[in-house]
Design a protein around this motif. Structure first.
Motif, PDB file in Angstrom:
ATOM      1  N   ASP A   1       9.612  -0.596   7.329  1.00  0.00           N
ATOM      2  CA  ASP A   1      10.450  -1.801   7.246  1.00  0.00           C
ATOM      3  C   ASP A   1       9.637  -3.057   6.946  1.00  0.00           C
ATOM      4  O   ASP A   1      10.205  -4.098   6.616  1.00  0.00           O
ATOM      5  CB  ASP A   1      11.214  -2.028   8.568  1.00  0.00           C
ATOM      6  N   THR A   2       8.331  -2.964   7.091  1.00  0.00           N
ATOM      7  CA  THR A   2       7.490  -4.141   6.850  1.00  0.00           C
ATOM      8  C   THR A   2       7.029  -4.245   5.392  1.00  0.00           C
ATOM      9  O   THR A   2       6.301  -5.175   5.047  1.00  0.00           O
ATOM     10  CB  THR A   2       6.225  -4.113   7.745  1.00  0.00           C
ATOM     11  N   HIS A   3       7.417  -3.310   4.515  1.00  0.00           N
ATOM     12  CA  HIS A   3       6.863  -3.293   3.149  1.00  0.00           C
ATOM     13  C   HIS A   3       7.439  -4.381   2.240  1.00  0.00           C
ATOM     14  O   HIS A   3       6.720  -4.950   1.415  1.00  0.00           O
ATOM     15  CB  HIS A   3       7.098  -1.924   2.506  1.00  0.00           C
TER      16      HIS A   3
ATOM     17  N   GLY B   1       0.875  -5.167  10.528  1.00  0.00           N
ATOM     18  CA  GLY B   1       1.846  -5.336   9.429  1.00  0.00           C
ATOM     19  C   GLY B   1       2.691  -4.111   9.240  1.00  0.00           C
ATOM     20  O   GLY B   1       2.852  -3.302  10.156  1.00  0.00           O
ATOM     21  N   GLY B   2       2.946  -4.110   7.884  1.00  0.00           N
ATOM     22  CA  GLY B   2       2.590  -5.021   6.803  1.00  0.00           C
ATOM     23  C   GLY B   2       1.086  -5.147   6.542  1.00  0.00           C
ATOM     24  O   GLY B   2       0.281  -4.500   7.190  1.00  0.00           O
ATOM     25  N   GLU B   3       0.797  -5.981   5.567  1.00  0.00           N
ATOM     26  CA  GLU B   3      -0.585  -6.240   5.191  1.00  0.00           C
ATOM     27  C   GLU B   3      -0.894  -7.707   5.480  1.00  0.00           C
ATOM     28  O   GLU B   3      -0.519  -8.597   4.708  1.00  0.00           O
ATOM     29  CB  GLU B   3      -0.776  -5.913   3.696  1.00  0.00           C
TER      30      GLU B   3
ATOM     31  N   HIS C   1       0.784  -1.233   0.000  1.00  0.00           N
ATOM     32  CA  HIS C   1       0.000   0.000   0.000  1.00  0.00           C
ATOM     33  C   HIS C   1       0.826   1.299   0.000  1.00  0.00           C
ATOM     34  O   HIS C   1       0.390   2.301  -0.550  1.00  0.00           O
ATOM     35  CB  HIS C   1      -0.948   0.015   1.208  1.00  0.00           C
ATOM     36  N   HIS C   2       1.965   1.289   0.639  1.00  0.00           N
ATOM     37  CA  HIS C   2       2.853   2.466   0.666  1.00  0.00           C
ATOM     38  C   HIS C   2       2.129   3.751   1.069  1.00  0.00           C
ATOM     39  O   HIS C   2       2.198   4.775   0.378  1.00  0.00           O
ATOM     40  CB  HIS C   2       3.552   2.645  -0.687  1.00  0.00           C
ATOM     41  N   CYS C   3       1.427   3.716   2.182  1.00  0.00           N
ATOM     42  CA  CYS C   3       0.759   4.919   2.690  1.00  0.00           C
ATOM     43  C   CYS C   3       1.820   5.973   3.031  1.00  0.00           C
ATOM     44  O   CYS C   3       2.833   5.649   3.667  1.00  0.00           O
ATOM     45  CB  CYS C   3      -0.026   4.605   3.960  1.00  0.00           C
TER      46      CYS C   3
ATOM     47  N   LEU D   1      -6.550   2.405   4.430  1.00  0.00           N
ATOM     48  CA  LEU D   1      -5.189   2.946   4.407  1.00  0.00           C
ATOM     49  C   LEU D   1      -4.994   3.965   5.517  1.00  0.00           C
ATOM     50  O   LEU D   1      -5.955   4.615   5.948  1.00  0.00           O
ATOM     51  CB  LEU D   1      -4.934   3.628   3.054  1.00  0.00           C
ATOM     52  N   TYR D   2      -3.747   4.144   5.937  1.00  0.00           N
ATOM     53  CA  TYR D   2      -3.427   5.274   6.818  1.00  0.00           C
ATOM     54  C   TYR D   2      -3.334   6.519   5.952  1.00  0.00           C
ATOM     55  O   TYR D   2      -2.576   6.558   4.986  1.00  0.00           O
ATOM     56  CB  TYR D   2      -2.101   5.034   7.538  1.00  0.00           C
ATOM     57  N   ARG D   3      -4.148   7.523   6.283  1.00  0.00           N
ATOM     58  CA  ARG D   3      -4.114   8.779   5.514  1.00  0.00           C
ATOM     59  C   ARG D   3      -3.610   9.889   6.415  1.00  0.00           C
ATOM     60  O   ARG D   3      -4.282  10.277   7.383  1.00  0.00           O
ATOM     61  CB  ARG D   3      -5.513   9.132   5.008  1.00  0.00           C
TER      62      ARG D   3
HETATM   63  S1  SF4 Z   1       0.218   2.114   7.136  1.00  0.00           S
HETATM   64 FE1  SF4 Z   1      -0.151  -0.102   7.094  1.00  0.00          FE
HETATM   65  S2  SF4 Z   1      -1.206  -0.400   5.129  1.00  0.00           S
HETATM   66 FE2  SF4 Z   1      -0.223   1.593   4.993  1.00  0.00          FE
HETATM   67  S3  SF4 Z   1       1.818   1.204   4.087  1.00  0.00           S
HETATM   68 FE3  SF4 Z   1       2.078   1.127   6.317  1.00  0.00          FE
HETATM   69  S4  SF4 Z   1       1.892  -1.036   6.847  1.00  0.00           S
HETATM   70 FE4  SF4 Z   1       1.001  -0.772   4.801  1.00  0.00          FE
END
Ligand code: SF4
Length: 178
Positions: free
Chosen positions: A39-41, A75-77, A30-32, A134-136
């Motif tokens: 680091d979890t991407h 996560g991550g997802e 997602h790369h919010c 998503l985190y906005r």
């Molecule tokens: S906020 Fe959550 S969903 Fe968005 S990029 Fe980071 S880990 Fe992924």
């Protein structure tokens, strides 16, 4: 069956109601902007553990700490690894633990994905509270409990699946930090 993880936090009170063990899945598409866990991407980073070993580890922690209320998949997802996490969730619920799952996908997107991906449906059905979306950064709100931005919802999955209507998890005392 293996699960790729970024890590585990044994005790948290900020990732869902009560005291929780948190499993951080590795890999996120997602790369919010402003993500706190970049680091979890990478889907190839982190480490792998078998489902059996991870279940055994959590079972041991629960045996030694009966005030643990549940397990959170973050996560991550988590839904990138829906099949193993769905199996894990089923076994954890049999121990009496509840399941909170974060996802950058919305409930509606996950529902559509579940039509062709049985693992997504399985993980969704095993989830008690889904924290979706998503985190906005432009909707960031530090007062929200368990989530970072106002678009994200705490969804009661059992009630939502039973009624066919999105049902928000109701516990007013924990919707916002006091
Ligand atoms: S906020 Fe959550 S969903 Fe968005 S990029 Fe980071 S880990 Fe992924």
């Amino acid at each position: 069956m293996e699960i790729r993880l970024a890590g585990i936090t044994e005790e948290s009170i900020v990732d869902g109601p009560g005291l929780r063990l948190v499993v951080f899945a590795q890999g996120c598409p997602h790369h919010c902007q402003g993500c706190h866990n970049p680091d979890t991407h990478d889907v190839n980073s982190g480490y792998t553990i078998t489902l059996t070993d991870l279940f055994g580890y959590i079972e041991q922690r629960f045996a030694g700490n009966k005030i643990l209320r549940g397990v959170t998949f973050s996560g991550g997802e988590p839904f990138l690894q829906a099949e193993p996490l769905g199996c894990l969730a089923e076994r954890l619920k049999a121990l009496g633990l509840d399941i909170v799952c974060y996802s950058g996908f919305t409930f509606e997107q996950l529902g559509a994905m579940a039509i062709t991906n049985t693992g997504v449906g399985q993980l969704l059905r095993q989830t008690d509270i889904l924290i979706d979306g998503l985190y906005r950064a432009n909707e960031r709100d530090l007062g929200l409990a368990f989530r970072g931005s106002r678009n994200q919802r705490l969804i009661d999955i059992a009630a939502t699946l039973a009624t066919g209507q999105i049902t928000l998890w109701e516990d007013a005392s924990q919707k916002r930090w006091a």
